[in-house]
Design a protein around this motif. Structure first.
Motif, PDB file in Angstrom:
ATOM      1  N   UNK A   1     -51.592   9.939  -1.027  1.00  0.00           N
ATOM      2  CA  UNK A   1     -52.594   8.869  -1.087  1.00  0.00           C
ATOM      3  C   UNK A   1     -52.142   7.723  -1.988  1.00  0.00           C
ATOM      4  N   UNK A   2     -51.249   8.015  -2.936  1.00  0.00           N
ATOM      5  CA  UNK A   2     -50.700   6.978  -3.810  1.00  0.00           C
ATOM      6  C   UNK A   2     -49.382   6.411  -3.280  1.00  0.00           C
ATOM      7  N   UNK A   3     -49.076   6.677  -1.999  1.00  0.00           N
ATOM      8  CA  UNK A   3     -47.872   6.125  -1.380  1.00  0.00           C
ATOM      9  C   UNK A   3     -46.602   6.916  -1.654  1.00  0.00           C
ATOM     10  N   UNK A   4     -46.753   8.143  -2.146  1.00  0.00           N
ATOM     11  CA  UNK A   4     -45.594   8.955  -2.485  1.00  0.00           C
ATOM     12  C   UNK A   4     -45.120   9.871  -1.369  1.00  0.00           C
ATOM     13  N   UNK A   5     -44.179  10.723  -1.725  1.00  0.00           N
ATOM     14  CA  UNK A   5     -43.521  11.632  -0.788  1.00  0.00           C
ATOM     15  C   UNK A   5     -43.580  13.038  -1.367  1.00  0.00           C
TER      16      UNK A   5
ATOM     17  N   UNK B   1     -33.610  11.446  -4.623  1.00  0.00           N
ATOM     18  CA  UNK B   1     -33.010  10.395  -5.446  1.00  0.00           C
ATOM     19  C   UNK B   1     -33.240   9.013  -4.841  1.00  0.00           C
ATOM     20  N   UNK B   2     -33.095   8.894  -3.543  1.00  0.00           N
ATOM     21  CA  UNK B   2     -33.301   7.609  -2.869  1.00  0.00           C
ATOM     22  C   UNK B   2     -34.747   7.140  -3.013  1.00  0.00           C
ATOM     23  N   UNK B   3     -35.714   8.041  -2.754  1.00  0.00           N
ATOM     24  CA  UNK B   3     -37.121   7.681  -2.899  1.00  0.00           C
ATOM     25  C   UNK B   3     -37.433   7.269  -4.336  1.00  0.00           C
TER      26      UNK B   3
ATOM     27  N   UNK C   1     -40.780   5.125  -5.384  1.00  0.00           N
ATOM     28  CA  UNK C   1     -41.816   5.982  -4.809  1.00  0.00           C
ATOM     29  C   UNK C   1     -42.064   7.182  -5.711  1.00  0.00           C
ATOM     30  N   UNK C   2     -43.293   7.620  -5.761  1.00  0.00           N
ATOM     31  CA  UNK C   2     -43.634   8.838  -6.479  1.00  0.00           C
ATOM     32  C   UNK C   2     -43.225  10.018  -5.603  1.00  0.00           C
ATOM     33  N   UNK C   3     -42.630  11.049  -6.221  1.00  0.00           N
ATOM     34  CA  UNK C   3     -42.134  12.204  -5.478  1.00  0.00           C
ATOM     35  C   UNK C   3     -42.677  13.481  -6.109  1.00  0.00           C
ATOM     36  N   UNK C   4     -43.188  14.366  -5.260  1.00  0.00           N
ATOM     37  CA  UNK C   4     -43.549  15.727  -5.637  1.00  0.00           C
ATOM     38  C   UNK C   4     -42.539  16.646  -4.971  1.00  0.00           C
ATOM     39  N   UNK C   5     -41.850  17.473  -5.762  1.00  0.00           N
ATOM     40  CA  UNK C   5     -40.888  18.429  -5.214  1.00  0.00           C
ATOM     41  C   UNK C   5     -41.321  19.817  -5.643  1.00  0.00           C
ATOM     42  N   UNK C   6     -41.581  20.686  -4.659  1.00  0.00           N
ATOM     43  CA  UNK C   6     -42.012  22.056  -4.915  1.00  0.00           C
ATOM     44  C   UNK C   6     -40.915  22.994  -4.441  1.00  0.00           C
TER      45      UNK C   6
ATOM     46  N   UNK D   1     -41.466   8.930 -12.127  1.00  0.00           N
ATOM     47  CA  UNK D   1     -42.162   9.042 -10.848  1.00  0.00           C
ATOM     48  C   UNK D   1     -41.829  10.339 -10.108  1.00  0.00           C
ATOM     49  N   UNK D   2     -41.295  11.334 -10.834  1.00  0.00           N
ATOM     50  CA  UNK D   2     -40.979  12.640 -10.242  1.00  0.00           C
ATOM     51  C   UNK D   2     -41.869  13.711 -10.861  1.00  0.00           C
TER      52      UNK D   2
END
Length: 191
Positions: free
Chosen positions: A97-101, A145-147, A152-157, A176-177
């Motif tokens: 919703x905040x434009x992230x990935x 890394x590119x995002x 861009x905000x990134x969530x990595x699980x 932003x990670x």
């Protein structure tokens, strides 16, 4: 150059593969189905980047948590379609919703587990629930890394090893990670 002589010294995170400037490292299944790096020594320039990004060779200092919280999703439908209390979907929806990935693990068409990313809420469902096997990371660290570099905000699980591999691969902190791992005592072979 990495030389894996003892498999307990490799977590299969894939950071070395993605950081190699000559792309001379590939992940191969061993006889039990676990993924380990194999180096084409004829192409390797012995730059040492694979060793620098290895979370097993370069372990962080042990840290204790500042605080510990327990949480569960109040939406019963989401929680029942989730694992571990359904918190993933709440975090993931907020990021998107905040434009992230959002990066997570899903089953592919062959029922193998792979990491991928979602940019729309409709794409999150396959990333929900635990998979309980080693996922194929592919080029997701490079994609993260590119995002991040594009703001861009990134969530990595992922597993603790995958998160450690991602942080070593990135070689710097990003505001932003957001990374989320889980308590893991090892993963079974995809085989």
């Amino acid at each position: 150059m990495l030389q894996i002589t003892d498999k307990s010294k490799c977590c299969g995170c894939n950071a070395c593969v993605q950081r190699c400037p000559k792309q001379c490292i590939e992940m191969h299944d061993d006889k039990e189905g676990f993924l380990y790096p194999v180096i084409d020594t004829a192409v390797c320039i012995d730059c040492g980047l694979c060793e620098k990004v290895c979370p097993v060779l370069n372990q962080n200092n042990v840290r204790k948590p500042l605080q510990v919280f327990a949480a569960k999703n109040r939406n019963e439908i989401q929680r029942l379609h989730s694992s571990s209390g359904g918190i993933f979907i709440l975090l993931a929806e907020q990021i998107i919703q905040n434009g992230g990935v959002v990066f997570g693990a899903r089953f592919d068409k062959n029922w193998e587990v792979e990491h991928c990313y979602a940019e729309r809420i409709e794409e999150l469902q396959p990333l929900m629930r635990s998979k309980y096997v080693q996922s194929r990371i592919a080029n997701t660290y490079k994609e993260v890394e590119s995002f991040l570099k594009h703001g861009r905000q990134v969530l990595f699980v992922g597993t603790s090893c995958q998160i450690a591999g991602l942080h070593k691969f990135l070689r710097k902190d990003y505001d932003n990670l957001l990374t989320v791992d889980f308590i893991c005592h090892g993963v079974p072979s995809p085989g």
